[in-house]
Design a protein around this motif. Sequence first.
Motif, mmCIF file in Angstrom:
data_model
loop_
_atom_site.group_PDB
_atom_site.id
_atom_site.type_symbol
_atom_site.label_atom_id
_atom_site.label_comp_id
_atom_site.label_asym_id
_atom_site.label_seq_id
_atom_site.Cartn_x
_atom_site.Cartn_y
_atom_site.Cartn_z
ATOM 1 N N LEU A 94 -71.123 59.008 41.590
ATOM 2 C CA LEU A 94 -71.573 57.615 41.586
ATOM 3 C C LEU A 94 -73.091 57.520 41.750
ATOM 4 O O LEU A 94 -73.759 56.819 40.981
ATOM 5 N N GLN A 95 -73.637 58.222 42.731
ATOM 6 C CA GLN A 95 -75.050 58.068 43.061
ATOM 7 C C GLN A 95 -75.988 58.580 41.974
ATOM 8 O O GLN A 95 -76.994 57.936 41.660
ATOM 9 N N LYS A 96 -75.668 59.723 41.410
ATOM 10 C CA LYS A 96 -76.569 60.337 40.423
ATOM 11 C C LYS A 96 -76.177 60.041 38.982
ATOM 12 O O LYS A 96 -77.029 60.017 38.087
ATOM 13 N N HIS A 97 -74.882 59.822 38.753
ATOM 14 C CA HIS A 97 -74.402 59.702 37.364
ATOM 15 C C HIS A 97 -73.743 58.352 37.071
ATOM 16 O O HIS A 97 -73.307 58.125 35.940
ATOM 17 N N MET A 123 -67.517 51.967 55.788
ATOM 18 C CA MET A 123 -67.225 53.130 54.950
ATOM 19 C C MET A 123 -68.125 53.162 53.714
ATOM 20 O O MET A 123 -68.669 54.203 53.345
ATOM 21 N N LEU A 124 -68.307 52.003 53.080
ATOM 22 C CA LEU A 124 -69.122 51.943 51.868
ATOM 23 C C LEU A 124 -70.584 52.288 52.162
ATOM 24 O O LEU A 124 -71.234 52.992 51.388
ATOM 25 N N HIS A 125 -71.109 51.811 53.290
ATOM 26 C CA HIS A 125 -72.487 52.148 53.670
ATOM 27 C C HIS A 125 -72.624 53.645 53.925
ATOM 28 O O HIS A 125 -73.611 54.270 53.526
ATOM 29 N N THR A 126 -71.625 54.225 54.580
ATOM 30 C CA THR A 126 -71.672 55.652 54.911
ATOM 31 C C THR A 126 -71.735 56.515 53.661
ATOM 32 O O THR A 126 -72.494 57.494 53.587
ATOM 33 N N LEU A 127 -70.937 56.158 52.648
ATOM 34 C CA LEU A 127 -70.866 56.967 51.431
ATOM 35 C C LEU A 127 -71.937 56.599 50.406
ATOM 36 O O LEU A 127 -72.071 57.283 49.389
ATOM 37 N N GLY A 128 -72.680 55.547 50.667
ATOM 38 C CA GLY A 128 -73.631 55.092 49.666
ATOM 39 C C GLY A 128 -72.946 54.390 48.507
ATOM 40 O O GLY A 128 -73.476 54.327 47.397
ATOM 41 N N PHE A 129 -71.771 53.847 48.779
ATOM 42 C CA PHE A 129 -71.028 53.106 47.757
ATOM 43 C C PHE A 129 -71.280 51.598 47.851
ATOM 44 O O PHE A 129 -70.603 50.812 47.202
ATOM 45 N N PHE A 181 -68.193 61.587 31.308
ATOM 46 C CA PHE A 181 -67.631 62.088 32.560
ATOM 47 C C PHE A 181 -67.748 63.605 32.641
ATOM 48 O O PHE A 181 -68.163 64.141 33.685
ATOM 49 N N VAL A 182 -67.384 64.314 31.594
ATOM 50 C CA VAL A 182 -67.393 65.776 31.644
ATOM 51 C C VAL A 182 -68.813 66.291 31.840
ATOM 52 O O VAL A 182 -69.044 67.247 32.592
ATOM 53 N N THR A 183 -69.783 65.677 31.196
ATOM 54 C CA THR A 183 -71.187 66.081 31.372
ATOM 55 C C THR A 183 -71.618 65.897 32.818
ATOM 56 O O THR A 183 -72.247 66.780 33.425
ATOM 57 N N ALA A 184 -71.286 64.745 33.402
ATOM 58 C CA ALA A 184 -71.654 64.480 34.791
ATOM 59 C C ALA A 184 -70.919 65.414 35.746
ATOM 60 O O ALA A 184 -71.523 65.957 36.687
#
Length: 464
Positions: free
Chosen positions: A398-401, A36-42, A431-434
């Motif tokens: 997570l990936q971008k921010h 699951m983590l690999h699939t989501l890029g987590f 958080f709000v900015t992202a």
Amino acid sequence: MKDERPDFDLTRLLAERGAERYELHTRHLNHQLPRMLHTLGFDKVYERAEGAYFWDAEGNDYLDMLAGFGVMGLGRHHPVVRRALHDVLDASLADLTRFDCQPLPGLLAEKLLAHSPHLDRVFFGNSGTEAIETALKFARYATGRPRILYCDHAFHGLTAGSLSVNGEKGFRDGFAPLLPDTAIALGDLDALRRELKRGDVAGLVVEPIQGKGVHAPPPGFLREAQELLHRHKAVLIADEVQTGLGRTGDFYAYQHEEGVEPDLLCVAKALSGGYVPVGATLGRDWIFKRVYSSMDRVLVHSASFGSNAQAMAAGLAVLDVMEQEETVANARRTGDLLRERLTALVGRYELLHEVRGRGLMTGIEFGRPSSLKLRSRWAMLQAARKGLFAQMVVVPLLQKHRILTQVSGDHLEVIKLIPPLVIGEPEVDRFVTAFTAVMDDAHSGGGLMWDFGRTLVKQAVAHR
């Protein structure tokens, strides 16, 4: 001859084998987790953590808006909790003899009960689900009745007893038969009356705010439910495993409603300080005295590691920090600010439908947009699997921010924010900015976010 074996070196072990973490889980633990983590890029590699942040090997920081599902109420590695654990280990206490009365459990029980003065006694176990199991047993024995009521969409744990009062079908499938319990809709007093008239109900277990979807019962429901239960000689069980210890801006979430005094109260998660698993079931004197009615029944309910010195020391340190640092007030203040900033975005984004919650427990719900272009894409996701859009938001956060969040439950278009209770305005700003940037991308109708959405659709269809 002297043993030449070198001392155990945990630092060296991690240095030599730490890079194998995902392979080790795939071979020896739940193999679906790394998948699951690999699939989501987590599938990140976090090197260290402190407070509300993680850092990877490159020194990039990640904001934690998940807090280990609420365990890290004080954030990670709070110095006061660390010192308490060092102290208790250095003290070399005669712990868990099973036939003495150590002071730390009594001191922690005294501190916890001070926040619920209508309750009298505490049982210490090792987790939230154990706290619920204790409450179920105590309610049944004290009332002499077999059946517990619970609410639709509730989550109270995954052991066999707590699973019987779990309102999510996906968790229950394949594990029947369970205990004879009955679900009612959250807030449905008429359903409660009907079930109580059958005369076999021991109690109602309820989250003052449900973790799944972040739903609160209607105003007055808990108080009226309590009156109905007591009229029928049944008890009210408050599950504060996630909502307790300041999460909702009061020490316990039930305290938001005047006149509510649960007969049994379950806490865990944040009481651990993020270090030593612990659960606690607080209850009225008459309930405990019926369960432990004689010396013959002194061990009728116990836990081998319950009341261990490390857990008790961590709990005492957590409560002291909360008092000294005014953690509950900070949760209320920061949570109000976070929801105010997020609610202001609801009219700006047609995919954003509602922001709700209390304290630092916030739900962000997405829904069907009005414009034709976005509506067709929304329909594509819903046809594949409900909840995919919320996952599409979580991934770029997570990936971008570099912000860790979670979808609030299976098949839900809701993100739940349960950050450490120590965050402040800088974390709200981040958080709000992202989140605004992610929603801008979603409403543009293009970009990597919808490409990822198409990938999720293919995977959802393939796994049907």
